[in-house]
Structure formats: C-alpha cells, structure tokens
Design an enzyme around this catalytic site. Structure first.
Site, PDB file in Angstrom:
ATOM      1  N   GLY A  18      57.000 -59.774  18.865  1.00  0.00           N
ATOM      2  CA  GLY A  18      55.588 -59.867  19.344  1.00  0.00           C
ATOM      3  C   GLY A  18      54.497 -59.446  18.833  1.00  0.00           C
ATOM      4  O   GLY A  18      54.692 -58.551  18.031  1.00  0.00           O
ATOM      5  N   GLY A  65      51.154 -59.311  19.817  1.00  0.00           N
ATOM      6  CA  GLY A  65      49.843 -59.257  20.676  1.00  0.00           C
ATOM      7  C   GLY A  65      49.203 -57.852  20.353  1.00  0.00           C
ATOM      8  O   GLY A  65      49.319 -57.344  19.145  1.00  0.00           O
ATOM      9  N   ALA A  72      49.915 -54.849  21.198  1.00  0.00           N
ATOM     10  CA  ALA A  72      50.727 -53.625  20.915  1.00  0.00           C
ATOM     11  C   ALA A  72      51.271 -54.031  19.724  1.00  0.00           C
ATOM     12  O   ALA A  72      51.379 -53.187  18.714  1.00  0.00           O
ATOM     13  CB  ALA A  72      51.735 -53.331  22.141  1.00  0.00           C
ATOM     14  N   HIS A 119      46.472 -60.170  40.839  1.00  0.00           N
ATOM     15  CA  HIS A 119      45.132 -59.814  40.484  1.00  0.00           C
ATOM     16  C   HIS A 119      44.164 -60.624  41.498  1.00  0.00           C
ATOM     17  O   HIS A 119      44.402 -62.011  41.762  1.00  0.00           O
ATOM     18  CB  HIS A 119      44.625 -60.495  39.154  1.00  0.00           C
ATOM     19  CG  HIS A 119      43.372 -59.863  38.582  1.00  0.00           C
ATOM     20  ND1 HIS A 119      42.365 -60.393  38.911  1.00  0.00           N
ATOM     21  CD2 HIS A 119      43.194 -59.200  37.463  1.00  0.00           C
ATOM     22  CE1 HIS A 119      41.432 -59.651  38.388  1.00  0.00           C
ATOM     23  NE2 HIS A 119      41.929 -58.976  37.339  1.00  0.00           N
ATOM     24  N   SER A 149      37.441 -62.878  35.247  1.00  0.00           N
ATOM     25  CA  SER A 149      37.620 -61.461  35.310  1.00  0.00           C
ATOM     26  C   SER A 149      37.159 -60.492  36.290  1.00  0.00           C
ATOM     27  O   SER A 149      36.298 -60.640  36.720  1.00  0.00           O
ATOM     28  CB  SER A 149      36.832 -61.157  33.823  1.00  0.00           C
ATOM     29  OG  SER A 149      36.384 -59.664  33.717  1.00  0.00           O
ATOM     30  N   ARG A 197      42.548 -53.348  42.058  1.00  0.00           N
ATOM     31  CA  ARG A 197      43.156 -54.679  42.233  1.00  0.00           C
ATOM     32  C   ARG A 197      44.106 -55.068  43.524  1.00  0.00           C
ATOM     33  O   ARG A 197      44.099 -55.861  43.971  1.00  0.00           O
ATOM     34  CB  ARG A 197      43.808 -55.094  40.985  1.00  0.00           C
ATOM     35  CG  ARG A 197      42.813 -55.297  39.911  1.00  0.00           C
ATOM     36  CD  ARG A 197      43.698 -55.536  38.393  1.00  0.00           C
ATOM     37  NE  ARG A 197      42.199 -55.721  37.488  1.00  0.00           N
ATOM     38  CZ  ARG A 197      42.893 -56.047  36.198  1.00  0.00           C
ATOM     39  NH1 ARG A 197      44.004 -56.101  35.879  1.00  0.00           N
ATOM     40  NH2 ARG A 197      41.647 -56.077  35.287  1.00  0.00           N
ATOM     41  N   HIS A 251      49.254 -61.374  37.713  1.00  0.00           N
ATOM     42  CA  HIS A 251      48.767 -61.068  36.490  1.00  0.00           C
ATOM     43  C   HIS A 251      49.389 -60.402  35.422  1.00  0.00           C
ATOM     44  O   HIS A 251      49.338 -60.533  34.185  1.00  0.00           O
ATOM     45  CB  HIS A 251      47.392 -60.734  37.028  1.00  0.00           C
ATOM     46  CG  HIS A 251      46.456 -60.460  35.951  1.00  0.00           C
ATOM     47  ND1 HIS A 251      46.040 -61.452  35.016  1.00  0.00           N
ATOM     48  CD2 HIS A 251      45.833 -59.226  35.324  1.00  0.00           C
ATOM     49  CE1 HIS A 251      45.214 -60.773  34.062  1.00  0.00           C
ATOM     50  NE2 HIS A 251      45.371 -59.590  34.133  1.00  0.00           N
ATOM     51  N   ARG A 259      47.856 -51.103  37.659  1.00  0.00           N
ATOM     52  CA  ARG A 259      46.958 -50.925  36.668  1.00  0.00           C
ATOM     53  C   ARG A 259      45.520 -51.096  36.770  1.00  0.00           C
ATOM     54  O   ARG A 259      45.369 -52.103  37.622  1.00  0.00           O
ATOM     55  CB  ARG A 259      47.576 -51.779  35.430  1.00  0.00           C
ATOM     56  CG  ARG A 259      46.832 -51.598  34.203  1.00  0.00           C
ATOM     57  CD  ARG A 259      47.193 -52.598  32.993  1.00  0.00           C
ATOM     58  NE  ARG A 259      46.997 -53.922  33.371  1.00  0.00           N
ATOM     59  CZ  ARG A 259      45.699 -54.717  33.396  1.00  0.00           C
ATOM     60  NH1 ARG A 259      44.795 -54.014  33.054  1.00  0.00           N
ATOM     61  NH2 ARG A 259      45.812 -55.814  33.717  1.00  0.00           N
ATOM     62  N   LEU A 289      44.533 -53.424  27.754  1.00  0.00           N
ATOM     63  CA  LEU A 289      44.283 -53.677  26.269  1.00  0.00           C
ATOM     64  C   LEU A 289      44.217 -52.182  25.567  1.00  0.00           C
ATOM     65  O   LEU A 289      44.614 -51.789  24.507  1.00  0.00           O
ATOM     66  CB  LEU A 289      42.621 -54.070  26.033  1.00  0.00           C
ATOM     67  CG  LEU A 289      42.581 -55.231  26.732  1.00  0.00           C
ATOM     68  CD1 LEU A 289      41.011 -55.907  26.520  1.00  0.00           C
ATOM     69  CD2 LEU A 289      43.546 -56.382  26.318  1.00  0.00           C
TER      70      LEU A 289
END
Lengths: 671, 252
Positions: free
Chosen positions: A41, A43, A45, A267, A285, A338, A430, A464, A470
């Site tokens: 992966g 991304g 991370a 979300h 967003s 959220r 999400h 979260r 991020l």
C-alpha cells in the site's frame, strides 16, 4: 481468551514516547543495507513509511495495486489535517488534541497511542512544508487553519478541498526520490494475495502481477501492511472502487487479530444516491459544515412541496426550517462529530422529512455564509452601502476560494448549482476505525508483521474526528513505524537474505493459485458485482447506522448464505494469466464475504452504543441526553480482537482492557 | 430528462500489448442521464459478462476525479465532451438518446496499451523519479512550518500547479504527444516555493531529460492540453518551465 499485551511503555504519558525512543534498539547503517522490508500500500501511511525507511537505509519493496503510488485513495481526502501547533492562539496544545481525539473516539482508543499521535502532529506539518506541500496561507504568508467537527479550536491545516491530494503527492515525491536512487523498488499493478510466515515470523508475501497474471514470491525481514480500510464491504461507500481488505484479511487468516471491525464511520455529508446503477458515493468535505447550515423543513407540506418541485428550498423562511443540529446540540451545532450528525440526519429522514425523491437527503445550505462573508468583504473594501447583489457576489467569491473544487464536484454530479440552491446530502460509509490489532510498536500479533494507517485499529476508538485520518497515516509512516520497526529488526541482522524457495513460500503460492483457479473455474451464472451488491445491502440494512441483536443475527446468517452461493455460482470470465479485473474483484469480494460476517458478529457482541456503533438496545432513557447513545464502560471498556479459527462465525475473542489514567471517562456531550 | 437512452458504443478492444486492436460495436439501452460515464460502462460490462463475452478493461479507481487513474478518449476528446472533468465525473446527460459514442484509449508512443482501454503511464512516474521532489529527509527536526512566510499568491499558484492528477489527458490530446504540461506543473510548483528553489536547476534539467528519453514530443504551443486538462492546469506553467530550463542550461 487471553489478555493482550499492548506493550505500552511505563511512566507518565507525556514521557512515554521519548523514553521509548531512547530505549529501543537501533540497527547500524551497515546492517540496514542488508535488511529487506516489504510495504503493501502506498497511501499516506505506506508511502510515508516506504520513503522514511528507505531514507534510513533499509532496502524497501513497495506494492500498489494502482498503476502508480500517487493514485492511492488517501488522495481523495478533502478537508484537512490536524496538528497541535496553536498558531491561532486559541488555547490548543498536545494535551487538548489528545483529549479531543480520545473523547471524539468515545473512549474506545488506547490512550498512549493517541497521546503519541498528538505529540508528533506538529512535526508532520513542518515535514510537509519542507517537502513543498502548498498548504493554504493567509495574506501575511503564514499558514491558515480552519476548524472541524467535535472540537472547539482551529487546528486543521488544509489545501483547499484537496488536502489529501497534496499530502499524498508529498509522500509520493519523497518515495520518488528513493525510487530514483534505487532504495525503493516499486511494484505497481501488483496485488498482495498472501502473507508468508516462516517459523512464526512474517517473511514475505505472494503478489500477483496484475498485467501478466503471474504469481510472484517476495521475501523480507518485515512486512508492513498499509492497505487502508474495509469500507467497501458495504459495496457503496466513499472508498475508491479498488479499495479492499484483502491484504488485511490475509494476514488475519495467518494469525493477526482483527480488532473492533464494527467501528465504522458513516460520514454525514455525502451526495445522496441516485439509482441502482450507482457504483460509489461521493463525499462532500466535513469542512463545509464550518459554513454550511444543515436543515430540513419543519412542516410536512413543505417537505412534499420540495419533493414535487412545487416549492424551492430558498422560498422557505428561517422559521419554516428545522436546523435540527443547532436545535439539538446548541454548543456544537453543525460541528458535532460525524457519528452524531449522521444519526441526526437519519432520525429526520426516518421521520419522513427527507427532501429528495428517495426521502434520504437533507439540506446543507450556504446562503447565510455567503451573506456573512459578503458583508465582511464589502466592509474591508470600504463599500459602506453594498447592494444585496454585491454582497452575494463578494460572498460567493470567498466561498469559491475556500471550497471551489467541492462545489464544482457537486455541480458536475448532481447538475445543481450549490451557490444558488442548498446542497442535498446524506450519510454514507466513509472510514473504518477498526482494523488489524497492533501493539504500541504497530506490530500485529504476527512477529515481524506491522499494520499502519487506516489498516490498523489504533488511534480513533469508535469514531474518528475530521482531519485525523491524514494525521494518523503520516504519523505512523513518517514518525512512528520507522523507529519502532528497528527494535524488531535489530534482532534480524544475522538472518541474511531470505530464500523464496523455502517450502513456506511454495505452499503459500500454491494456496493462492488454487484459490484463483477455483474462482475462475466455478463458471456460474452471476457476476462478482451481483454478490458484492447483495452483501452490501445486508450490511447497510442490518449493520449500518442503527443496529439491533435480531438484525445482526440475521445479517450473519444472510452473509453466510451469500458466501455459499458465491462459491457455487460466481461467473469470472477470462483466465488467470492475463490482465483480468473481474478475477481481481472476485478475490476481494471473497474476502469481504468473510469479513462481513465477523463485522456483524463483533457488532452483536458489543451490546453498547459507542461512537459509530449504535445499538438500539443501548440508549439514554431520560434526562437531557434522552435518546442519545449510551456507552457501557463497566462491561465493554475493551478492544475486541478476534482470532481466526477457520470460520468467521467461530472467531475467538481476545480482549485488551482499556485503561484511562489521564482522561476521565465521561459521557460524550455536545449539547 | 431521460432515464431511458439508447446508445451505440464503438469500443476499442485489444487483447494485450502485442495484439492488434479494433473497434467493436455494442448496443445499450435504458441508460439514465444521471449515470456517470463509467457507470454506463459498468452496465455494458454486466451485460457482456451475462452473455458470456469478455468485459471491457478500463482503468478507474476513486470515481471522484482526483486519483487520475481513469482515462479514455471519448468521441475524439480526452475525458469526453465536458470541460474541467475526468471521465469518471462525466455524466450521461452530456449525450443524447440515439448517440453513437467512440471510446478509445489514450494514444501515445509513451503510453503503450496494456489491454482494451488500459494504457501504461509508467513514463510519467519515471519523470517524477528524475526530479519531482525536494531533497529533505524525514527527521521530525525540520524548521517550524511558519519560519519562512510565503506570499499567499505564490502559495496559491504553487497549489494550482500541484493539483495536476497525472492522468495523461494533455499527452493524449497533443498532436505531438507532448508531456510539457504535466512536467511543467511539477517544475512550476517547486520553482514558486522557497523549499524548491535550491534544487531548481538539476530538477528541470533532469526531468526534461527523462521526458525526452520516454519519447514524448515537443510543445508547439497549440494549447489543446490546457483545454482538455480536467484540472485546468495553465499553459503558464510551460512558460515557467521554459524559463527555468533556459536559466539552468545557460548558467555554468
């Protein structure tokens, strides 16, 4: 059931990370050159981990199923990244970010990990600016901030509505520097399909070259899984089409415990679905909730008028509207976390107040913000008696500067102009807080196998907060894993190169071959998508925003049935030895069909409401909090980590009891 | 408003890089104008799978216009007839009942076809390996992010250049298959920021060198790339890159 050791360092929480770094073993530079690390992966991370590990001198092999590391789905993150910089002088601090994150996660995260996350957050911003990430700035040339849901300070750094893109391209550029030097070997269009374990340690992977179909063996002294979350188990989500749980699920089946699968974030602000052909959902967003007000009509006749098109939303006066978040949660208003915002939208829509044809939409309205910003701007420009039209035009400019790309995206999808009429939004899957269980060092229950970013379970508890994904991805990849992995690898300096001719590699490759070969040769009657959609429907209906015991039991049975049918009747065209997207999907859906069952089992076992996990059996019955989610700290203050036993229904539960030494356990109130 | 469009598709089919490809014709009906273009292709593929034919391979991932994975040359235009969108954001309301739609891969010597509509854009990555970065290690000890103020205008312009998604529409559109818009976006982003200025000379020389090695053509200022770019990357970036290149190659 055993007790899991989180390996949290001793001592006061504010000193733990520093002391730990001072005490962990290091690998000398000459030895790093002899050590291979696989990163699955690319991304935030995985990309940041691969780049950092290569800078340190390790030999890194990185794998992405996309055609370039730059395409990983972190790229789609819009709103921003949190950091405790306190540039706005609003009282922010490492402790406050730590506190907000633990509270936002409804007290289901590990304190020590979250504190470390808050502690390294400021370095992330420094690092990204040094890499040339073009964050938004004020006219004085300094960095700008905005605020996000669930907090009372402005600590979110952003790059318009494309923060994830800019951060990912930063990590990608750091990778490119190492790829150019030959320190990272990049395997694009490669998918990890199995973990190879030798003598109890992770020693490599089996990957499929997606262009030729060839299976490859890759060995390493450590394997890092940074393959993202499992939101696509719902079929419809804001994840990319290719986002999948296969890497995580494969290590689970080889011995890595899977923690809290039921913690999933729905979300609140996504574009509602439009038809059965829908392939994915698009997020708008959360930063929009800074300036947008959420409402539905107060009166049912107005709801009907809007649905039939007889009245326009802007025809309704303020007192004909129900700003239900401002009404129910006056302290946080439209900026509640959220999970709270999503449930409140569902509550209004279930009561019949949804504003589109499907009855599953609420308004997100920018008219007040446009007027407010327009007046401010007019004042700054010295216009003392601006007309309404002038105010509106100036206000629209400000909104465009802040959210231009999101408004454009909305307009292209829906054909409505959100500068003129309110957006319509509805909750969608999400992000997944649950994931592979890891200790303080981010190591899974398989020695030498690590999990980072959304793929692990560690920092967000049951919910979260916005702009924290991020932060976590980059914290894990840039600042945590590169240190902690050395502690393990310091014992590997005498191992030498690991042969891929070992019987374990041969066996793992055969396992993968047999699995794919079976899928190709079922030659049934229904496409992979057919089964994926069926699974998604069960997940959404029974394991979605609101869950109860009967529904969860039913979900388990239904998923099992779909899985049985899948293995009897799926139709995968083409062959194994070619570019074959249907085969790729089939292998991923096969894993989702197991994960979904464990998900439902975990949700059933946790008979409390916490964060994104809402059990109808566990709500407050009276007082100010009547109807709100009720957590049960006496019985459920633990991480549920599941061990694979050959059947998801028979997964074995291990508990990590959560201790709260630095934060008092309280009911989360946003009233 | 239509929920029920009938379409004729002419789709490029090619088994693999070595085989010869050709256009195949498919009929579709019951296409809703609210579908995205790729959802329309999903419908086609479901139909092909159910009739025992091989589905059409095409690249896609995020389906919200940001990952840069989707491509497609639709009726002679990269990402189709709409402006400022990628193929995944293109909606069927841009077409009419009864239309014939030609769907081809992005074509360029530097983008070889892998299968059907899927091309290999590895050349773009290799250009970035040559210089698309600032040489700074991850240490946690870089200077505080606010130590160097950057004028808002420079930061905004750097951001605009940095929004390139690396899809390759500029190359597919250019009659010369030039990658100048793509390369210049990265060169310009870093040239506008103090962090990028230190390596500016090597960066532009190395990236342009790699671009030439990959077989991309040169820029003759037709400007088609800017028109078809889904992210509106400006031609001004090419001017900035030319200036940077000139500076770098004249200074010893």
């Amino acid at each position: 059931m055993s007790v899991l050791d989180s390996k949290t360092p001793s001592g006061p929480i504010k000193d733990q990370w520093t002391n730990h770094k001072n005490n962990i073993n290091l690998v000398n530079p000459a030895n790093k050159r002899l050590i291979d690390i696989i990163v699955v992966g690319t991304g935030l991370a995985g990309g940041s981990a691969a780049a950092s590990l290569a800078e340190m001198g390790y030999k890194v092999k990185a794998f992405a199923f996309q055609d370039s590391p730059r395409r990983a789905h972190s790229i789609a993150a819009q709103g921003g990244i949190n950091a405790a910089k306190n540039y706005q002088n609003d009282g922010d601090s490492v402790y406050r970010l730590f506190y907000d994150t633990v509270k936002g996660g409804d007290y289901r995260a590990r304190e020590s990990n979250v504190y470390r996350l808050a502690e390294v957050s400021a370095s992330i911003i420094d690092q990204c600016v040094a890499q040339g990430v073009p964050f938004a700035r004020e006219y004085g040339g300094l960095l700008d901030n905005r605020s996000f849901g669930g907090v009372l300070v402005s600590r979110t750094f952003y790059a318009k509505g494309q923060t994830g893109q800019q951060l990912l391209l930063g990590a990608y550029s750091a990778m490119n520097r190492q790829i150019g030097k030959g320190k990272i070997k990049m395997y694009n269009r490669h998918e990890m399909l199995e973990l190879v374990v030798v003598d109890g340690k992770a020693r490599g992977i089996i990957a499929r070259d997606m262009v030729t179909g060839k299976l490859e063996r890759h060995s390493a002294h450590a394997v890092v899984i940074a393959s993202g979350g499992y939101g696509n188990v719902f079929f419809l989500s804001t994840n990319a089409m290719g986002s999948n749980a296969t890497a995580a699920w494969r290590i689970h089946k080889k011995g890595a415990y899977f923690a809290n699968p039921c913690y999933t974030q729905i979300h609140p602000t996504c574009i509602p679905r439009s038809g059965d052909y829908q392939s994915k959902l698009t997020l708008m967003s959360e930063s929009l909730r800074n300036d947008g007000r959420i409402w539905v009509p107060k009166n049912m006749e107005d709801v009907e008028g809007i649905r039939s098109g007889k009245i326009k939303p802007k025809d309704l006066s303020v007192d004909q509207r129900d700003y239900y978040l401002e009404r129910r949660y006056p302290a946080f208003g439209n900026l509640v976390p959220r999970d709270v915002a999503s449930r409140a939208a569902k509550e209004r829509c279930d009561a019949g107040y949804g504003v589109n044809k499907t009855g599953e939409a609420v308004f997100l309205d920018f008219a007040s913000a446009i007027e407010r910003y327009g007046k401010e701007k007019a004042y700054v420009l010295g216009m003392h008696n601006p007309t309404d039209a002038e105010v509106k035009d100036l206000g629209k400019k400000v909104i465009e500067d802040k959210y231009g790309n999101l408004f454009q995206m909305y307009q292209k999808i829906t054909d409505d102009n959100p500068y003129e009429t309110p957006m319509m939004i509805y909750p969608a899957v999400h992000y997944t807080m649950g994931g592979i269980w890891v200790d303080y060092n981010l190591m899974t229950t398989i020695p030498g196998c690590y999990a980072a970013g959304e793929a692990n379970f560690s920092d967000h508890g049951a919910n979260r907060l916005g702009a924290s994904a991020l932060m976590q991805g980059l914290a894990d990849g840039y600042f945590v894993l590169p240190y902690t992995i050395g502690d393990y690898l310091s014992h590997e300096i005498r191992t030498g190169e690991i042969s891929t001719d070992l019987p374990e590699f041969v066996a793992a490759e055969k396992e993968v071959y047999d699995r794919l070969n079976t899928l190709i040769n079922i030659k049934g009657t229904k496409s992979v998508d057919h089964f994926h959609k069926e699974l998604g429907k069960v997940m959404w209906d029974n394991v979605g925003m609101s869950r109860n015991a009967a529904g969860l039991k039913e979900a388990g049975e239904k998923i099992r049935k779909i899985r049985d049918e899948f293995w009897k009747d799926v139709l995968v065209p083409g062959t194994m030895n070619e570019f074959n997207p249907e085969l790729e999907k089939a292998a991923r859906v096969a894993d989702f069909l197991e994960l979904g069952e464990l998900f439902a089992k975990d949700a059933l076992e946790r008979n409390e409401s916490c964060g994104g996990h809402f059990r109808e059996e566990s709500v407050e019955l009276d007082g100010e909090q009547k109807g709100e989610a009720k957590r049960d700290d006496v019985n459920y203050r633990y991480v549920a980590a599941w061990e694979w036993t050959g059947d998801p229904a028979q997964a074995k539960l291990h508990k990590e009891e959560l201790e709260f030494k630095d934060i008092e356990l309280k009911q989360r109130s946003y009233k | 408003m239509s929920e029920n469009m009938k379409l004729t598709l002419k789709v490029w089919r090619q088994k693999d890089a070595k085989s010869q490809g050709k256009l195949e014709t498919y009929q579709l009906d019951k296409i809703s104008e609210h579908m995205s273009f790729l959802e329309m292709l999903d419908v086609l593929n479901e139909q092909l799978i159910n009739t025992g034919e091989e589905p059409v391979a095409f690249d896609h991932d995020c389906r919200e216009g940001i990952c840069g994975m989707c491509s497609l040359y639709i009726n002679g235009e990269a990402h189709g007839p709409d402006r400022g969108v990628t193929t995944c954001q293109l909606h069927m309301r841009m077409f009419k009942d009864g239309d014939t739609i030609y769907i081809e891969p992005f074509r360029s010597k530097a983008f070889p076809v892998i299968k059907d509509l899927v091309v290999d854009r590895g050349s773009f990555d290799r250009i970035q390996h040559a210089g698309g970065f600032v040489s700074v290690n991850t240490s946690g000890n870089t200077i505080d992010a606010n130590t160097i103020p950057i004028p808002k205008e420079d930061a905004d312009n750097a951001f605009d250049a940095a929004t390139c998604i690396g899809c390759g529409a500029c190359v597919a559109t250019c009659k010369n298959s030039s990658a100048m818009l793509f390369v210049s976006a990265k060169v310009a982003q870093f040239s506008l920021l103090p962090q990028g200025k230190i390596e500016a000379k090597d960066r532009v020389l190395n990236m342009v060198h790699q671009m030439d090695l990959e077989g991309f053509g040169n820029c003759t200022n037709t400007g088609a790339c800017e028109v078809e770019c889904p992210k509106g990357i400006s031609l001004e970036n090419i001017a900035i890159m030319n200036k940077e290149y000139f500076k770098a190659s004249t200074k010893a």
